[in-house]
Scaffold this motif. Structure first.
Motif, short mmCIF file in Angstrom:
data_model
loop_
_atom_site.label_atom_id
_atom_site.label_comp_id
_atom_site.label_asym_id
_atom_site.label_seq_id
_atom_site.Cartn_x
_atom_site.Cartn_y
_atom_site.Cartn_z
N GLU A 121 0.81 -1.21 0.00
CA GLU A 121 0.00 0.00 0.00
C GLU A 121 0.85 1.27 0.00
O GLU A 121 0.53 2.23 -0.70
CB GLU A 121 -0.95 0.00 1.20
N TYR A 173 -13.48 4.55 4.31
CA TYR A 173 -13.08 4.81 2.93
C TYR A 173 -13.92 3.99 1.95
O TYR A 173 -14.27 4.47 0.86
CB TYR A 173 -11.60 4.50 2.74
N ALA A 174 -14.25 2.76 2.33
CA ALA A 174 -15.12 1.95 1.48
C ALA A 174 -16.50 2.57 1.38
O ALA A 174 -17.10 2.63 0.30
CB ALA A 174 -15.21 0.52 2.04
N ALA A 198 -16.28 5.96 -0.80
CA ALA A 198 -16.16 5.70 -2.24
C ALA A 198 -17.45 5.13 -2.80
O ALA A 198 -17.89 5.51 -3.90
CB ALA A 198 -15.00 4.75 -2.50
N TRP A 216 -8.82 8.27 -7.39
CA TRP A 216 -8.91 8.02 -5.95
C TRP A 216 -10.25 7.38 -5.61
O TRP A 216 -10.31 6.40 -4.87
CB TRP A 216 -8.75 9.35 -5.20
N TYR A 241 -10.85 3.21 -4.16
CA TYR A 241 -11.51 2.76 -2.93
C TYR A 241 -12.89 2.16 -3.19
O TYR A 241 -13.44 1.48 -2.31
CB TYR A 241 -11.58 3.91 -1.93
N PHE A 254 -10.89 -3.42 -2.66
CA PHE A 254 -10.87 -2.68 -1.41
C PHE A 254 -12.15 -2.92 -0.62
O PHE A 254 -12.12 -3.02 0.61
CB PHE A 254 -10.68 -1.18 -1.65
N GLN A 255 -13.28 -2.99 -1.30
CA GLN A 255 -14.54 -3.26 -0.61
C GLN A 255 -14.48 -4.60 0.13
O GLN A 255 -14.95 -4.73 1.26
CB GLN A 255 -15.70 -3.25 -1.61
#
Length: 232
Positions: free
Chosen positions: A93, A150-151, A154, A173, A177, A182-183
């Motif tokens: 990351e 963040y999930a 987004a 960006w 996310y 990422f989810q």
């Protein structure tokens, strides 16, 4: 409107109850003006660059927090997942973040030369303090707003009619996310919280855990506000 990420999380789950017990703090974070401007492309570039620098410095402390969670964990499943997150932050990351920063004219030497902002110090040290004073569940709850938030953000932006993707410099960006990868990571964090809380009396501690969750959410909102304040 399409369900947002945390709308599909069972209300009876520990995360669902934490969110329900701290609605104002959570909304102040996931619906912050920084996020709204990021979604419609009006966020000042200086605000976003400052956020990117501080987010990299944040990741250093984030890795330490997950290392502490590995130590605090009660079983191998949790230890492996936490240690895997440490590896992902330090070896993947952070490199991806630096690659993203290069597109904004920011390079590692310049980033690490910057001092941590007050918002970054306040938030990250609060998380580490929760872990040092409490158990693994306290630490996980303090970390939840970051990963899961963040999930949620987004997902909300992708579902909102106010979001402008075409010509939006912040589209990469948002899409990063909102990605399924990422989810899925965020959902795994929620599942692991359920697992660890089962042996740590999570149900009986909901009031105290909700206070940790609310404060961490507000500190996340302060992290957004840091960027806007710089751009004024």
């Amino acid at each position: 409107m399409t369900d947002t990420f945390t709308d599909i999380i069972p209300a009876q789950s520990l995360f669902g109850r934490l969110r329900a017990n701290a609605p104002d703090a959570w909304q102040s974070y996931v619906c912050h003006d920084f996020v709204r401007q990021l979604g419609n492309g009006t966020l000042p570039e200086a605000a976003f660059k400052h956020y990117l620098i501080q987010d990299y410095l944040f990741l250093i402390q984030f890795a330490r927090a997950y290392a502490l969670a590995t130590y605090k964990a009660d079983d191998l499943r949790a230890m492996r997942q936490f240690s895997g997150t440490v590896h992902a932050i330090l070896d993947m990351e952070m490199s991806l973040h630096l690659d993203f920063c290069k597109g904004w004219g920011l390079f590692e030497d310049d980033i690490v030369a910057e001092p941590e902002s007050r918002a970054c110090i306040t938030y990250t040290r609060y998380v580490l303090d929760c872990g040092a004073r409490g158990d693994v569940v306290d630490l996980q709850v303090a970390l939840m707003p970051c990963m899961v938030g963040y999930a949620e953000i987004a997902n909300r932006l992708m579902a909102s009619s106010d979001t402008r993707l075409d010509g939006n410099p912040y589209r990469p960006w948002i899409e990063m996310y909102a990605s399924s990868e990422f989810q899925d990571v965020a959902k795994a964090e929620i599942d692991l919280l359920e697992h660890t809380a089962q042996t740590r009396g999570g149900d009986a501690r909901i009031k105290g855990l909700a206070e940790i969750f609310a404060r961490a959410s507000r500190l996340e909102a302060d992290f957004w506000q840091m960027g806007l304040d710089l751009a004024k």
